[in-house]
Design an enzyme around this catalytic site. Structure first.
Site, PDB file in Angstrom:
ATOM      1  N   GLU A 206      33.802 -11.250   1.911  1.00 15.82           N
ATOM      2  CA  GLU A 206      33.057 -10.724   3.063  1.00 15.82           C
ATOM      3  C   GLU A 206      32.586  -9.280   2.902  1.00 15.82           C
ATOM      4  OE1 GLU A 206      36.139 -11.229   6.153  1.00 15.82           O
ATOM      5  OE2 GLU A 206      36.149  -9.054   6.372  1.00 15.82           O
TER       6      GLU A 206
ATOM      7  N   HIS B  22      33.886 -11.352  11.274  1.00 20.03           N
ATOM      8  CA  HIS B  22      35.074 -10.524  11.500  1.00 20.03           C
ATOM      9  C   HIS B  22      34.998  -9.799  12.854  1.00 20.03           C
ATOM     10  CE1 HIS B  22      38.532  -8.809   8.972  1.00 20.03           C
ATOM     11  NE2 HIS B  22      38.830  -8.649  10.242  1.00 20.03           N
TER      12      HIS B  22
ATOM     13  N   ASP C 184      36.320 -16.528  10.890  1.00 22.34           N
ATOM     14  CA  ASP C 184      35.903 -15.176  11.284  1.00 22.34           C
ATOM     15  C   ASP C 184      36.062 -14.237  10.093  1.00 22.34           C
ATOM     16  OD1 ASP C 184      35.120 -13.226  13.282  1.00 22.34           O
ATOM     17  OD2 ASP C 184      37.185 -12.481  13.246  1.00 22.34           O
TER      18      ASP C 184
ATOM     19  N   LYS D 182      52.375 -11.568  16.075  1.00 25.87           N
ATOM     20  CA  LYS D 182      51.782 -11.156  17.356  1.00 25.87           C
ATOM     21  C   LYS D 182      50.583 -12.035  17.733  1.00 25.87           C
ATOM     22  CE  LYS D 182      51.655  -6.920  15.682  1.00 25.87           C
ATOM     23  NZ  LYS D 182      52.606  -7.015  14.573  1.00 25.87           N
ATOM     24  N   ILE D 183      49.653 -12.219  16.779  1.00 25.42           N
ATOM     25  CA  ILE D 183      48.438 -12.990  17.104  1.00 25.42           C
ATOM     26  C   ILE D 183      48.763 -14.482  17.208  1.00 25.42           C
ATOM     27  CG2 ILE D 183      46.125 -13.618  16.290  1.00 25.42           C
ATOM     28  CD1 ILE D 183      45.998 -10.799  14.957  1.00 25.42           C
TER      29      ILE D 183
ATOM     30  N   ARG E 162      42.612 -13.708   7.229  1.00 27.03           N
ATOM     31  CA  ARG E 162      41.968 -13.075   6.068  1.00 27.03           C
ATOM     32  C   ARG E 162      41.328 -14.179   5.229  1.00 27.03           C
ATOM     33  NH1 ARG E 162      41.993  -9.060   8.453  1.00 27.03           N
ATOM     34  NH2 ARG E 162      42.886  -7.037   7.947  1.00 27.03           N
TER      35      ARG E 162
ATOM     36  N   THR F 249      41.111 -16.878  11.379  1.00 26.35           N
ATOM     37  CA  THR F 249      40.728 -15.555  11.905  1.00 26.35           C
ATOM     38  C   THR F 249      41.595 -14.486  11.243  1.00 26.35           C
ATOM     39  OG1 THR F 249      42.283 -15.820  13.731  1.00 26.35           O
ATOM     40  CG2 THR F 249      39.988 -16.382  14.200  1.00 26.35           C
TER      41      THR F 249
ATOM     42  N   ASP G  48      56.426 -20.627   9.821  1.00 25.69           N
ATOM     43  CA  ASP G  48      56.574 -19.189   9.588  1.00 25.69           C
ATOM     44  C   ASP G  48      57.968 -18.993   9.007  1.00 25.69           C
ATOM     45  OD1 ASP G  48      57.086 -16.348   9.947  1.00 25.69           O
ATOM     46  OD2 ASP G  48      55.454 -16.305  11.401  1.00 25.69           O
TER      47      ASP G  48
END
Ligand code: NAD
Length: 328
Positions: free
Chosen positions: A263, A295, A258, A154-155, A234, A232, A174
């Site tokens: 973290e 994040h 991010d 999706k992202i 993990r 962005t 992918d």
């Protein structure tokens, strides 16, 4: 249903309070994270609601089950912080918010690219001090550049669509290719070819055992010199110590993250008056070509509203025995 909400931030509470009246649930807000020592706070509730840096390991899950908790609702998409098989052994049902606004994360990845490239953060500070010089502010034109996208779910798909608009050539890797992406001109290739050819590489795959440190020294060594890497997704997708090595020799020209491997102890907290004990992030912060955000990819009003509504709906569906595809 009575819900114990761990790790509450004020902005989340605002959205929950605005929307809770539309549902028949009650929320107790705790600002501390879910850990073995805080799990007791779930007593007298039916559900707990957690976020990315709460930890639901065996010890926590055992305690929650003893307290009679029936469901865990994750107010996020990723679920690498919860031991799913143990939770199931204890009969705990788990729901998440698989998609709230893929565009918000994709747009944040673009913000990292644009800032690192055109140095708007430096220009902003310079001009405020009446320094109107352009020295060292030069960037590169995105039009015509090759962008490698790892993970076109999706992202990743939202990201590809935006980068297409800039006139970039998109290479993707992918295991599951998207017909929709092929239709807009995304070219699927091997992982190594993508690393070798891309001017910008953006990570959008999940953190699973096979993707831990998917970007390490071996991968940096075959990338184009001066490449830009954006993460962005993990933190543990990237071996951060190897990224520092690649930055020191100029192999990695820009790094925008991010998310960060360690973290949990740092992100979402105001550490401005603390001594940071993590020497790796402290070293990263010294590079002029590294941009770190804590994040915030998901952090738009639209995404927050969607997260809150879906989380409350998950509780309602559970209560009414309605199956939904957001259950893990
Ligand atoms: P998604 O499930 O829609 O897409 C993930 C894609 O990665 C899938 O197409 C999958 O086939 C692919 N994939 C799996 N293994 C792969 C591998 N080894 N190499 C390449 N691709 C692989 O997920 P999404 O909604 O697009 O989210 C992607 C990630 O973004 C999440 O896992 C989460 O970690 C992260 N995320 C970050 C934020 C943020 O605020 N920064 C917010 C939401 C999600």
């Amino acid at each position: 249903m009575k819900i114990a909400l761990f790790n509450t931030k004020s902005y989340e509470k605002d959205f929950f309070e605005r929307i809770i009246g539309e549902y028949s649930h009650e929320i107790t807000y705790y600002d501390i994270p879910l850990r073995p020592e805080s799990a007791e706070l779930a007593r007298n509730h039916d559900a707990i609601c957690i976020f990315v840096n709460d930890i639901a390991d065996k010890e926590v899950l055992k305690k929650l089950s003893e307290l009679g908790i029936k469901i865990i609702t994750l107010r996020c998409a990723g679920f690498n912080n919860i031991d799913i098989s143990i939770a199931k052994e204890y009969g705990l049902r788990i729901f998440r918010v698989p998609s709230y606004s893929p565009q918000s994360v994709a747009e944040h990845a673009i913000a990292l690219i644009m800032t690192l490239n055109r140095k708007t953060h430096k220009a902003y500070n310079r001009v405020r001090e009446n320094n109107f010089s352009l020295e060292k502010l030069n960037g590169f034109t995105l039009y015509g550049k090759t962008v490698g996208v790892i993970g076109t779910g999706k992202i990743g798909s939202a990201f590809c669509t935006i980068m297409k608009g800039f006139g970039c050539h998109i290479l993707a890797y992918d295991p599951t290719e998207s017909k929709e992406m092929i239709k807009i001109g995304v070219q699927y290739t091997t992982f190594d070819f993508l690393l070798q050819q891309s001017d910008i590489i953006s990570l959008h795959c999940p953190l699973i055992p096979e993707t831990k440190h998917i970007i390490s020294k071996e991968q940096f060594d075959i990338m184009k010199k001066g490449v830009m890497l954006i993460n962005t997704s993990r933190g543990a997708l990237v071996n951060t110590k190897d990224a520092i090595g690649a930055l020191k020799v100029g192999r990695l020209g820009y790094l925008g993250i991010d998310v960060y491997e360690q973290e949990e102890q740092i992100f979402f907290h105001d550490m401005s008056e603390s001594i940071i004990q993590d020497d790796v992030i402290s070293r990263l912060l010294t590079f002029p070509n590294v941009l770190i955000t804590s994040h915030q990819g998901f952090f738009t009003n639209e995404a927050l509203e969607e997260i809150v509504r879906t989380t409350l709906q998950n509780c309602t569906d559970f209560e009414n025995g309605i199956a939904n595809d957001r259950e893990l």
